[in-house]
Design an enzyme around this catalytic site. Structure first.
Site, PDB file in Angstrom:
ATOM      1  N   ASP A  40     -60.973  32.033  45.341  1.00  0.00           N
ATOM      2  CA  ASP A  40     -59.544  31.865  46.253  1.00  0.00           C
ATOM      3  C   ASP A  40     -59.232  33.109  46.726  1.00  0.00           C
ATOM      4  OD1 ASP A  40     -58.016  29.028  44.341  1.00  0.00           O
ATOM      5  OD2 ASP A  40     -59.776  29.119  45.290  1.00  0.00           O
ATOM      6  N   ALA A  41     -59.453  34.100  45.923  1.00  0.00           N
ATOM      7  CA  ALA A  41     -59.042  35.312  46.326  1.00  0.00           C
ATOM      8  C   ALA A  41     -59.907  35.775  47.318  1.00  0.00           C
ATOM      9  CB  ALA A  41     -59.038  36.528  45.355  1.00  0.00           C
ATOM     10  N   TYR A  43     -61.371  34.241  49.663  1.00  0.00           N
ATOM     11  CA  TYR A  43     -61.164  32.821  50.805  1.00  0.00           C
ATOM     12  C   TYR A  43     -59.699  33.510  51.222  1.00  0.00           C
ATOM     13  CZ  TYR A  43     -59.897  28.669  52.917  1.00  0.00           C
ATOM     14  OH  TYR A  43     -59.556  27.565  54.003  1.00  0.00           O
ATOM     15  N   ASP A  44     -58.700  33.847  50.703  1.00  0.00           N
ATOM     16  CA  ASP A  44     -57.503  34.018  50.821  1.00  0.00           C
ATOM     17  C   ASP A  44     -57.602  35.435  51.918  1.00  0.00           C
ATOM     18  OD1 ASP A  44     -55.507  32.933  48.008  1.00  0.00           O
ATOM     19  OD2 ASP A  44     -56.214  31.790  50.165  1.00  0.00           O
ATOM     20  N   SER A  89     -46.883  -4.588  58.176  1.00  0.00           N
ATOM     21  CA  SER A  89     -47.616  -5.246  56.856  1.00  0.00           C
ATOM     22  C   SER A  89     -47.790  -6.676  57.224  1.00  0.00           C
ATOM     23  CB  SER A  89     -46.450  -5.238  55.669  1.00  0.00           C
ATOM     24  OG  SER A  89     -45.274  -5.936  56.330  1.00  0.00           O
ATOM     25  N   LEU A  90     -48.285  -7.524  56.138  1.00  0.00           N
ATOM     26  CA  LEU A  90     -48.775  -8.739  56.364  1.00  0.00           C
ATOM     27  C   LEU A  90     -48.229  -9.746  55.825  1.00  0.00           C
ATOM     28  CD1 LEU A  90     -52.672  -7.879  55.925  1.00  0.00           C
ATOM     29  CD2 LEU A  90     -51.593  -8.368  57.930  1.00  0.00           C
ATOM     30  N   GLU A 123     -61.943 -10.645  55.263  1.00  0.00           N
ATOM     31  CA  GLU A 123     -62.414  -9.348  54.818  1.00  0.00           C
ATOM     32  C   GLU A 123     -61.390  -9.125  53.497  1.00  0.00           C
ATOM     33  OE1 GLU A 123     -61.044  -7.872  58.492  1.00  0.00           O
ATOM     34  OE2 GLU A 123     -60.115  -6.375  57.276  1.00  0.00           O
ATOM     35  N   LYS A 125     -58.872  -7.629  51.067  1.00  0.00           N
ATOM     36  CA  LYS A 125     -57.534  -6.790  51.086  1.00  0.00           C
ATOM     37  C   LYS A 125     -57.811  -5.779  50.088  1.00  0.00           C
ATOM     38  CE  LYS A 125     -52.609  -7.317  51.412  1.00  0.00           C
ATOM     39  NZ  LYS A 125     -52.128  -6.000  50.632  1.00  0.00           N
ATOM     40  N   ASP A 127     -56.799  -2.680  48.028  1.00  0.00           N
ATOM     41  CA  ASP A 127     -55.376  -2.047  47.205  1.00  0.00           C
ATOM     42  C   ASP A 127     -55.347  -0.735  47.234  1.00  0.00           C
ATOM     43  OD1 ASP A 127     -53.300  -2.424  46.125  1.00  0.00           O
ATOM     44  OD2 ASP A 127     -53.990  -2.979  44.082  1.00  0.00           O
ATOM     45  N   ARG A 146     -48.266   5.526  56.155  1.00  0.00           N
ATOM     46  CA  ARG A 146     -47.715   4.462  56.905  1.00  0.00           C
ATOM     47  C   ARG A 146     -45.971   4.772  57.001  1.00  0.00           C
ATOM     48  NH1 ARG A 146     -45.186  -0.577  54.811  1.00  0.00           N
ATOM     49  NH2 ARG A 146     -44.898  -2.108  56.483  1.00  0.00           N
ATOM     50  N   TYR A 233     -60.115  -0.882  59.144  1.00  0.00           N
ATOM     51  CA  TYR A 233     -60.090  -2.248  59.541  1.00  0.00           C
ATOM     52  C   TYR A 233     -59.044  -2.619  60.659  1.00  0.00           C
ATOM     53  CZ  TYR A 233     -55.705  -1.502  56.189  1.00  0.00           C
ATOM     54  OH  TYR A 233     -54.988  -0.932  55.924  1.00  0.00           O
ATOM     55  N   LYS A 297     -57.814 -12.786  60.171  1.00  0.00           N
ATOM     56  CA  LYS A 297     -57.500 -12.254  61.379  1.00  0.00           C
ATOM     57  C   LYS A 297     -57.920 -13.157  62.382  1.00  0.00           C
ATOM     58  CE  LYS A 297     -57.414  -7.708  59.652  1.00  0.00           C
ATOM     59  NZ  LYS A 297     -57.902  -6.327  59.370  1.00  0.00           N
ATOM     60  N   LYS A 321     -53.435 -13.944  49.027  1.00  0.00           N
ATOM     61  CA  LYS A 321     -53.433 -13.074  47.611  1.00  0.00           C
ATOM     62  C   LYS A 321     -54.279 -13.771  46.542  1.00  0.00           C
ATOM     63  CE  LYS A 321     -51.159  -9.576  47.553  1.00  0.00           C
ATOM     64  NZ  LYS A 321     -49.920  -9.249  47.643  1.00  0.00           N
ATOM     65  N   CYS A 426     -17.731 -10.248  34.785  1.00  0.00           N
ATOM     66  CA  CYS A 426     -18.479  -9.194  34.930  1.00  0.00           C
ATOM     67  C   CYS A 426     -18.681  -8.026  33.978  1.00  0.00           C
ATOM     68  CB  CYS A 426     -18.045  -8.488  36.268  1.00  0.00           C
ATOM     69  SG  CYS A 426     -19.008  -6.992  36.939  1.00  0.00           S
ATOM     70  N   CYS A 429     -17.010  -4.729  35.627  1.00  0.00           N
ATOM     71  CA  CYS A 429     -15.444  -4.514  35.915  1.00  0.00           C
ATOM     72  C   CYS A 429     -14.662  -5.427  35.175  1.00  0.00           C
ATOM     73  CB  CYS A 429     -15.361  -4.584  37.399  1.00  0.00           C
ATOM     74  SG  CYS A 429     -15.492  -6.321  38.165  1.00  0.00           S
ATOM     75  N   CYS A 444     -19.860 -11.707  40.455  1.00  0.00           N
ATOM     76  CA  CYS A 444     -18.641 -10.968  40.036  1.00  0.00           C
ATOM     77  C   CYS A 444     -17.913 -11.041  41.310  1.00  0.00           C
ATOM     78  CB  CYS A 444     -19.051  -9.642  39.899  1.00  0.00           C
ATOM     79  SG  CYS A 444     -17.520  -8.359  40.066  1.00  0.00           S
ATOM     80  N   CYS A 450     -15.179  -3.705  42.126  1.00  0.00           N
ATOM     81  CA  CYS A 450     -16.437  -3.584  41.106  1.00  0.00           C
ATOM     82  C   CYS A 450     -17.276  -2.176  41.372  1.00  0.00           C
ATOM     83  CB  CYS A 450     -17.282  -4.581  41.011  1.00  0.00           C
ATOM     84  SG  CYS A 450     -18.669  -4.619  39.871  1.00  0.00           S
TER      85      CYS A 450
HETATM   86  S1  IVH Z   1     -54.692  -5.449  58.453  1.00  0.00           S
HETATM   87  C1  IVH Z   1     -50.975  -5.532  61.590  1.00  0.00           C
HETATM   88  N1  IVH Z   1     -56.582  -5.388  56.664  1.00  0.00           N
HETATM   89  O1  IVH Z   1     -52.200  -4.523  53.539  1.00  0.00           O
HETATM   90  C2  IVH Z   1     -51.374  -5.241  60.002  1.00  0.00           C
HETATM   91  N2  IVH Z   1     -54.500  -4.537  56.111  1.00  0.00           N
HETATM   92  O2  IVH Z   1     -50.032  -5.863  52.897  1.00  0.00           O
HETATM   93  C3  IVH Z   1     -52.823  -4.833  60.038  1.00  0.00           C
HETATM   94  N3  IVH Z   1     -54.551  -3.876  53.854  1.00  0.00           N
HETATM   95  O3  IVH Z   1     -50.140  -2.672  55.442  1.00  0.00           O
HETATM   96  C4  IVH Z   1     -53.325  -4.650  58.495  1.00  0.00           C
HETATM   97  N4  IVH Z   1     -56.526  -4.277  53.372  1.00  0.00           N
HETATM   98  O4  IVH Z   1     -52.175  -1.344  54.066  1.00  0.00           O
HETATM   99  C5  IVH Z   1     -55.455  -5.238  57.226  1.00  0.00           C
HETATM  100  N5  IVH Z   1     -58.454  -5.603  55.429  1.00  0.00           N
HETATM  101  C6  IVH Z   1     -57.141  -5.239  55.648  1.00  0.00           C
HETATM  102  C7  IVH Z   1     -56.365  -4.779  54.585  1.00  0.00           C
HETATM  103  C8  IVH Z   1     -54.974  -4.473  54.967  1.00  0.00           C
HETATM  104  C9  IVH Z   1     -55.591  -3.697  53.031  1.00  0.00           C
HETATM  105  C10 IVH Z   1     -53.203  -3.449  53.723  1.00  0.00           C
HETATM  106  C11 IVH Z   1     -52.618  -2.606  54.932  1.00  0.00           C
HETATM  107  C12 IVH Z   1     -51.258  -3.352  55.057  1.00  0.00           C
HETATM  108  C13 IVH Z   1     -50.845  -4.263  53.759  1.00  0.00           C
HETATM  109  C14 IVH Z   1     -50.107  -5.207  53.889  1.00  0.00           C
END
Ligand code: IVH
Length: 714
Positions: A40-41, A43-44, A89-90, A123, A125, A127, A146, A233, A297, A321, A426, A429, A444, A450
């Site tokens: 590191d040294a 490199y720095d 999101s979806l 496809e 999803k 995680d 995001r 994706y 999709k 899901k 409550c 309060c 309440c 409250c």
């Molecule tokens: S399509 C316009 N495809 O799931 C929305 N999302 O619960 C485009 N995710 O925010 C998203 N796998 O972070 C898409 N094959 C997939 C995915 C995917 C995971 C996530 C993504 C999204 C979240 C929604």
């Protein structure tokens, strides 16, 4: 090595080239190959030399200067990046019937019959956490998380350490934003946790947390040691269309060098979608990464464009899901929490247990009926088994949702366990807690008196989707409220004045200093200018979620007209013959109900708020400190932004829903009736009284073709 001060111009140029080479190679060894070649040294010191030469000869700074590159010193925080197209999101589907409903709603929106086939991609999803990669002329310029969907964090240096994220791509559109999911494989996750434990560092609950914690490291050198992966994706802004279909677009991304998921399939109709879902579900345990469902999709990108977006989700996609995971544990006690709307929410305190990779120690018990084993209509749930302190209970998590109690094992119930008695006062309060007819929840009646309600409202006000004030979170709100500094949202904007006039100042409190106090006041002042929908959401009105706030904001564009309409609706509600049918016809109610996404429950709640003097005063006090930004800022270059439009008669080239959604997406307000406030009437065959009324009022009327030409869809 020659001193920088004695280098000639020619020598400096050559030396910068050499350093760029050496440092890029060192970066690659360190970040990509995880095999550092230099200390590191060392490199720095090379980096410092490079920076010194650049300071002496600024015009010689190279385009690929290592000072702009990965391995830069850790910064104080991440730069904020506004997404050119929001990262949404979806919508979720939980069963086969939800999938059928998704398919049906798409056909309906597009005016298609049962016989018209719709192709979908299906496809996994993933995680993980989503990431947007912006390439300009093939070079990765910015990688952003995001965030809240509109504004994310700049994690470019970290993203460059991900093996699947190319720094340069060939034959790409001039501008290309690639979106996808960052994740960690099971093996890498296990190895990371083992390493962390060995070094007495914190371990991660699951691969998703590990991926998120690693991507959001201020020091990219740490990210580089955490092997992250990326599946592309989706995409954001592109300077030219990638393809005509989702499938081809993803294949194009794959050809450009991105990792794409190999399990994507083209399916037609609900049966094929569900069949592919089952196949992926069966493979789930054998995959080397976590998935939590299957995303469908619409394949045709032309249809995707027509379907467009709701406030926070696309109409053309859904996440099917997987069922939640379950685990048994002991329920130690039942506590009551009082929420911002006064709801008394029972919470189960559990002996900690791991469910789906996350340690769970609390679960929601919803309301008193739920504890007693009944649903809202009085029917039995859990075969009528009630829940008591000491019980052995089964808990589950569905996605990000708070854990719930699914079942009780009566054979393990301790002797002498008593049925739970729900409080009628409550606990905070002491005001009576009342359950109104038809309401599952006991509330309440203390209102802003409250403490719990007032504090929860303030917490909501500063939360992410609302005013999102950096440095002012739940903990600080509790503290400031306890000191009597803030009682209502408006007080937050008076904090700085208060501070200057007192002896005991914020900077003197434990955990605060000159710098952090000043930073907080700057953050608060920054939020005086606030997007209309954030302001609305921040008010914490019951049933007014982020999506409805956006819908209302788009329709009214500013607070005064919304407030006036709510006050009208309140007056209408107070009329003698205020049957729901009569209310539906009265102008205030009618205007609210004409908005897609706004229902009677929300209108009732708005009316209730505007009817209470204390609430009205609190909002009025707040508004005085703010500059509310209208929502059409983004769509303001559209020819219909801010215009009030009425569709009437039969439309041939699109459904009524589609026309309305499109107009709203372009910043227009769509109303059901013609008045002096209407700017434009779009009339199809069979239109009658509305066109006559428009003519009387001098409002312009056009046909469907003119409309499409106007909004660029002809
Ligand atoms: S399509 C316009 N495809 O799931 C929305 N999302 O619960 C485009 N995710 O925010 C998203 N796998 O972070 C898409 N094959 C997939 C995915 C995917 C995971 C996530 C993504 C999204 C979240 C929604």
């Amino acid at each position: 090595m020659k001193d920088v001060a004695s280098l000639s111009r020619e020598e400096a140029k050559a030396e910068l080239a050499r350093l760029a080479n050496v440092l890029h190679a060192a970066d690659k060894a360190y970040f990509q190959d995880d095999a550092p070649e230099r200390t590191d040294a060392e490199y720095d010191s090379l980096k410092r030399r490079n920076a010194e030469i650049e300071r002496r000869f600024p015009d010689l700074k190279r385009e690929d200067s290592p000072s702009e590159h990965v391995g830069a010193a850790p910064s104080d925080g991440f730069r904020k990046v506004r997404h050119s197209i929001p990262m949404l999101s979806l919508e979720n589907a939980f069963g086969d019937s939800d999938v059928a409903e998704f398919d049906r709603s798409i056909r309906k929106f597009l005016g298609m019959s049962e016989a018209d086939p719709v192709d979908y991609t299906a496809e996994p999803k993933i995680d993980g956490l989503s990431l947007s990669l912006r390439y300009e002329d093939g070079q990765l310029g910015c990688a952003a998380t995001r965030g809240d969907g509109s504004v994310g964090e700049d994690v470019t240096a970290n993203a460059l350490t991900i093996r699947d994220v190319p720094e340069r791509i060939k034959s790409a559109p001039k501008l290309l934003e690639v979106r996808g999911e960052v994740y960690m494989s099971h093996e890498d996750f296990a190895a990371l946790n083992a390493r962390q434990a060995e070094q007495d560092d914190k371990t991660f609950a699951n691969p998703r947390n590990a991926a998120a914690g690693s991507l959001r490291q201020l020091d990219p050198r740490i990210t580089a040691k955490r092997p992250l992966r990326f599946f592309a994706y989706a995409w954001g802004t592109v300077s030219e269309a990638l393809a005509d279909t989702q499938e081809e677009a993803i294949n194009r991304l794959r050809d450009l060098g991105f990792a794409t998921n190999p399990l994507m399939e083209l399916c037609q109709g609900t049966a094929e979608l569900v069949a592919h879902y089952r196949r992926i579900e069966e493979m789930r345990a054998t995959l080397n990464y976590d998935i939590d469902g299957v995303v469908y999709k619409v394949n045709d990108l032309g249809l995707q464009a027509r379907l467009g977006f709701r406030s926070t989700t696309p109409r053309w996609a859904v996440a099917h899901k997987f069922p939640a995971e379950l685990a048994w544990t002991q329920l130690e006690s039942i506590d009551i929490q009082v929420g911002r709307t006064g709801a008394l929410s029972p919470v189960a305190r559990l002996q900690p247990v791991t469910v789906g990779g996350v340690v769970v120690s609390n679960a929601t018990l919803h309301n008193e009926d739920y504890i007693a084993g009944r649903d809202a209509s009085g029917n039995e749930i859990r075969d009528g088994k009630d829940i008591r302190a000491g019980d052995r209970v089964q808990v589950y998590r569905a996605g990000d949702v708070i854990p719930k109690v699914a079942d009780v094992d009566l054979s393990k119930r301790p002797k002498g366990a008593k049925p739970y008695e729900f409080p009628e006062e409550c606990p905070v309060c002491g005001s009576p807690a009342i359950r109104e007819e038809g309401d599952a929840v006991r509330r309440c009646t203390g209102g802003l008196v409250c403490r719990a309600q007032a504090v929860e409202k303030l917490k909501h006000f500063v939360s992410r989707g609302a005013f999102d004030i950096e440095g002012l979170g739940a903990k600080q709100v509790e503290d400031f409220h306890g000191r009597g500094w803030i009682a209502q949202p408006a007080d937050i904007f008076l904090l700085e004045d208060r501070d200057r006039s007192r002896e005991r100042r914020l900077k003197d409190l434990e955990g605060w200093g000159d710098k952090s106090a000043e930073k907080l006041f700057v953050a608060i002042n920054d939020r005086k200018r606030i997007d209309f929908h954030r302001f609305l959401f921040g008010l914490g009105i019951r049933h007014l979620g982020e999506a409805a706030a956006k819908d209302l904001a788009r329709h009214f564009n500013d607070w005064p007209p919304l407030a006036a309409t709510a006050i009208d609706a309140a007056k209408e509600s107070a009329m003698e013959d205020a049957s729901q049918a009569a209310l539906d016809r009265s102008p205030g109610w009618k205007e609210f109900l004409s908005i897609d996404g706004v229902g009677r429950t929300l209108v009732r709640s708005l009316v209730l708020t505007m009817d209470q003097e204390a609430e009205r005063d609190s909002i009025e006090r707040l508004v005085k400190h703010l500059e509310i930004v209208p929502p059409d800022a983004q769509a303001s270059d559209s020819p219909v932004a801010g215009k009030a439009i009425v569709f009437t008669g039969t439309l041939n080239r699109m459904t009524r829903n589609e026309a309305k959604a499109r107009a709203e997406a372009l910043g227009a307000r769509v109303s059901g009736s013609v008045s002096a406030k209407t700017d434009l009437v779009v009339a199809g065959p069979g239109a009658g009284s509305k066109v006559r009324k428009a003519a009387e009022l001098g409002v312009e009327t056009i046909d469907e073709d003119d409309w499409l030409a106007l909004v660029g869809g002809a």
